[in-house]
Design an enzyme around this catalytic site. Structure first.
Site, PDB file in Angstrom:
ATOM      1  N   ASP A 178     -38.211 -28.297 -54.887  1.00 12.48           N
ATOM      2  CA  ASP A 178     -38.113 -28.097 -53.444  1.00 12.48           C
ATOM      3  C   ASP A 178     -37.269 -26.857 -53.175  1.00 12.48           C
ATOM      4  O   ASP A 178     -36.770 -26.219 -54.108  1.00 12.48           O
ATOM      5  CB  ASP A 178     -37.516 -29.336 -52.752  1.00 12.48           C
ATOM      6  CG  ASP A 178     -38.080 -29.540 -51.341  1.00 12.48           C
ATOM      7  OD1 ASP A 178     -38.106 -28.554 -50.574  1.00 12.48           O
ATOM      8  OD2 ASP A 178     -38.483 -30.672 -51.000  1.00 12.48           O
ATOM      9  N   HIS A 199     -49.868 -32.125 -45.043  1.00 20.22           N
ATOM     10  CA  HIS A 199     -50.095 -32.268 -43.595  1.00 20.22           C
ATOM     11  C   HIS A 199     -49.147 -31.386 -42.770  1.00 20.22           C
ATOM     12  O   HIS A 199     -49.358 -31.220 -41.563  1.00 20.22           O
ATOM     13  CB  HIS A 199     -49.997 -33.738 -43.167  1.00 20.22           C
ATOM     14  CG  HIS A 199     -48.612 -34.303 -43.121  1.00 20.22           C
ATOM     15  ND1 HIS A 199     -48.314 -35.463 -42.444  1.00 20.22           N
ATOM     16  CD2 HIS A 199     -47.432 -33.889 -43.667  1.00 20.22           C
ATOM     17  CE1 HIS A 199     -47.016 -35.728 -42.571  1.00 20.22           C
ATOM     18  NE2 HIS A 199     -46.475 -34.796 -43.311  1.00 20.22           N
TER      19      HIS A 199
END
Length: 364
Positions: free
Chosen positions: A224, A264
């Site tokens: 990340d 998404h």
């Protein structure tokens, strides 16, 4: 032909529906107050239904005399919404006793499987503000709703606001635990042939840690942005790598890549870029990308289909071009990124599993 009475009934029903949807936010705020006051936890800790007086005694309040009448009115609505039960005490007092339901058990703060952190995150004023910008987005075009509300995108906002960043990470971690329980129960054999796994956009690493715990042979890598990795705890069998999934070569090489609730957040163009970078990090013939996300069923009547449509609007509110996708939309971006073959696996959760295979993948 419909009678005048039937038409009047339908007209009134239409008015009632408008009031219902106009004031739907009241349900969210009542739920938020119940979680902030830890009412589900208070009832649960006693092991039985409680009166309002008993609940108030356990509330951590700054006031020596919390407003019990205010609490009664909030609880009345939440009973109506089936968040709590209410029944009369069989004794002489005749007081109302409030108990838990299947819904309020998902709001226990100290439970392993809880939606309380997600509820507190989504009802936070920072995430509510962009919802007020929908019409501006439509009429004026970019920037997106979050940027209109805050002057920057959500990722920059998170990096600049440590308190909200923690709230966000806690919300993501609690949904990860719920989803992972469903995945590890129903994704049979999905990780059996995986020696190393990168969780792209893995937050503080709770998801990949769960996978490694269930499959100790897997070398887990949590990937990340650096400011996210900076707050990640140590997990056995998991290494943390900071980087940017949009930069070619940043994603560590592995047998498989896992992405839960990442795609998404991004537009089709961005998703294709991410997927192409993922493809370069896995073996051409044996690698796979495991996407855990919503597969929209706009006309579906499944338990979570309605929530999927709401999440699609949430993407307008919180992301820069993100969206929920139907199967045909997933198929299109996967093909353009070099994943012509995929398989959708339904699990008992809001999300589904999409296994995507590279061009030369021989897996059947």
């Amino acid at each position: 032909m419909e009678s005048v009475t039937e038409l009047d009934e339908a007209t009134l029903r239409g008015q009632a529906d408008v009031w219902k949807y106009m004031l739907g936010f009241a349900d969210s705020m009542a739920l938020k107050s119940a979680v902030e006051l830890r009412i589900p936890d208070i009832i649960h800790s006693h092991g039985h239904a409680l009166t309002l007086s008993q609940i108030v005694l356990s509330i951590d309040s700054a006031s020596p005399s919390p407003d019990i009448t205010c609490l009664a009115r909030i609880m009345r609505l939440l009973v109506r919404r089936n968040i709590f039960t209410a029944h009369q005490d069989g004794g002489d007092s005749g007081e109302t006793l409030y108990g838990l339901t299947h819904s309020s058990r998902w709001l226990l703060r100290d439970s392993e499987l809880t939606l309380a952190p997600m509820l507190l995150m989504e009802t936070n004023s920072a995430l509510m503000a962009p919802w007020h910008c929908f019409s501006q987005c439509l009429n004026q075009g970019g920037p997106w709703a979050f940027e209109k509300a805050h002057g920057c995108d959500i990722w920059h906002f998170l990096s600049e606001n440590p308190g909200f960043n923690k709230l966000f990470n806690d919300g993501m971690a609690c949904t990860a635990r719920i989803t992972m329980k469903a995945i590890l129960t129903r994704y049979e054999g999905g990780f059996d042939d995986v020696g190393s796994l990168v969780d792209v956009g893995g937050g503080i690493g709770s998801t990949v840690a769960e996978i490694v715990k269930a499959y100790p042979n897997i070398k887990g890598i949590n990937f990340d942005l650096p400011h996210v990795i900076a707050t990640a705890p140590v997990y056995h069998g998991v290494s943390h790598v900071g980087g940017d999934m949009f930069v070619e070569g940043n994603i560590p090489n592995a047998d498989a890549i896992f992405m839960k609730w990442i795609m998404h957040d991004w537009s089709d163009i961005d998703c294709i870029k991410i997927l192409k970078n993922c493809r370069k990090a896995i073996p051409e013939r044996s690698g796979k990308v495991i996407i855990v996300d919503i597969v929209l069923e706009p006309n579906g009547d499944g338990m979570f289909d309605d929530t999927g449509l709401v999440f699609d609007l949430m993407m307008i509110a919180h992301t820069s071009g993100g969206k929920e996708r139907t199967e045909s939309e997933w198929k299109k971006i996967l093909k353009q990124a070099g994943f012509p073959r995929y398989k959708i696996i339904k699990i008992p959760a809001l999300l589904s599993i999409i296994e995507a295979y590279p061009m030369m993948h021989c897996h059947e």
